[in-house]
Design a protein around this motif. Structure first.
Motif, short mmCIF file in Angstrom:
data_model
loop_
_atom_site.label_atom_id
_atom_site.label_comp_id
_atom_site.label_asym_id
_atom_site.label_seq_id
_atom_site.Cartn_x
_atom_site.Cartn_y
_atom_site.Cartn_z
N GLU A 1 -7.12 2.78 -5.13
CA GLU A 1 -6.18 1.87 -4.45
C GLU A 1 -6.69 1.60 -3.04
N GLN A 2 -6.61 0.34 -2.61
CA GLN A 2 -7.12 -0.02 -1.30
C GLN A 2 -6.03 -0.62 -0.43
N VAL A 3 -6.22 -0.45 0.86
CA VAL A 3 -5.34 -1.02 1.88
C VAL A 3 -6.17 -2.04 2.64
N ASP A 4 -5.70 -3.28 2.67
CA ASP A 4 -6.41 -4.35 3.38
C ASP A 4 -6.06 -4.26 4.86
N LEU A 5 -7.05 -3.94 5.67
CA LEU A 5 -6.84 -3.75 7.10
C LEU A 5 -6.33 -5.01 7.80
N ALA B 1 -2.29 -5.45 5.81
CA ALA B 1 -1.35 -4.35 5.57
C ALA B 1 -0.31 -4.25 6.68
N THR B 2 0.89 -3.88 6.28
CA THR B 2 1.95 -3.62 7.24
C THR B 2 1.71 -2.26 7.88
N THR B 3 2.44 -1.97 8.92
CA THR B 3 2.34 -0.67 9.56
C THR B 3 2.67 0.43 8.56
N ALA B 4 3.68 0.23 7.74
CA ALA B 4 4.07 1.24 6.74
C ALA B 4 2.95 1.45 5.72
N LEU C 1 -0.27 0.96 6.21
CA LEU C 1 -1.37 1.64 6.89
C LEU C 1 -1.09 3.14 7.03
N GLN C 2 0.16 3.50 7.17
CA GLN C 2 0.52 4.91 7.31
C GLN C 2 0.32 5.71 6.03
N ARG C 3 0.11 5.04 4.92
CA ARG C 3 -0.21 5.74 3.67
C ARG C 3 -1.63 6.29 3.68
N LEU C 4 -2.46 5.81 4.59
CA LEU C 4 -3.83 6.32 4.71
C LEU C 4 -3.77 7.72 5.31
N PRO C 5 -4.56 8.66 4.78
CA PRO C 5 -4.57 10.01 5.33
C PRO C 5 -4.92 9.99 6.82
N GLY C 6 -4.16 10.72 7.61
CA GLY C 6 -4.44 10.83 9.03
C GLY C 6 -3.95 9.68 9.88
N VAL C 7 -3.21 8.73 9.28
CA VAL C 7 -2.71 7.59 10.05
C VAL C 7 -1.19 7.69 10.14
N GLY C 8 -0.73 7.89 11.36
CA GLY C 8 0.70 7.90 11.64
C GLY C 8 1.12 6.59 12.25
N ARG C 9 2.31 6.55 12.79
CA ARG C 9 2.86 5.32 13.36
C ARG C 9 1.99 4.78 14.51
N LYS C 10 1.56 5.67 15.42
CA LYS C 10 0.79 5.20 16.58
C LYS C 10 -0.56 4.61 16.17
#
Length: 104
Positions: A30-34, A37-40, A42-51
């Protein structure tokens, strides 16, 4: 203590817990298009929080990502992090300017 006290406490605890949708791990492949992608998402990526998700969105607003490696220009994202998640990253064409949400 009134009955509203425990209910208010439960509401506060629920607000502090992570959103279950954000906790959903990415499936293999599964891929996330940089660029889209919404903030939410992007947060599904390991190590990526809200900031960090907000920082990725801000960076792409300045200059869309042409390739997944371009995300390394975002402060706080290391080469080691990129190597762990690169299989989940994509950099498709940015959405049309009229489709971009306006932040105020």
């Amino acid at each position: 203590m009134t009955s509203a006290g425990p209910l208010a406490l439960l509401g506060l605890l629920a607000a502090l817990l992570p959103d279950p949708a954000l906790a959903k791990k990415l499936a293999p492949g599964e891929q996330v298009d940089l660029n889209r992608a919404t903030t939410a998402e992007l947060q599904r990526l390991p190590g990526v929080g809200r900031k960090r998700a907000d920082a990725i969105v801000a960076a792409r607003a300045q200059k869309p990502f042409r390739r997944p490696e371009d995300v390394l220009r975002v402060k706080g994202l290391s080469r080691a992090w990129f190597e762990r998640v690169k299989g989940h990253l994509a950099a498709g064409p940015p959405p049309p300017a009229s489709a971009s949400p306006v932040r105020r």
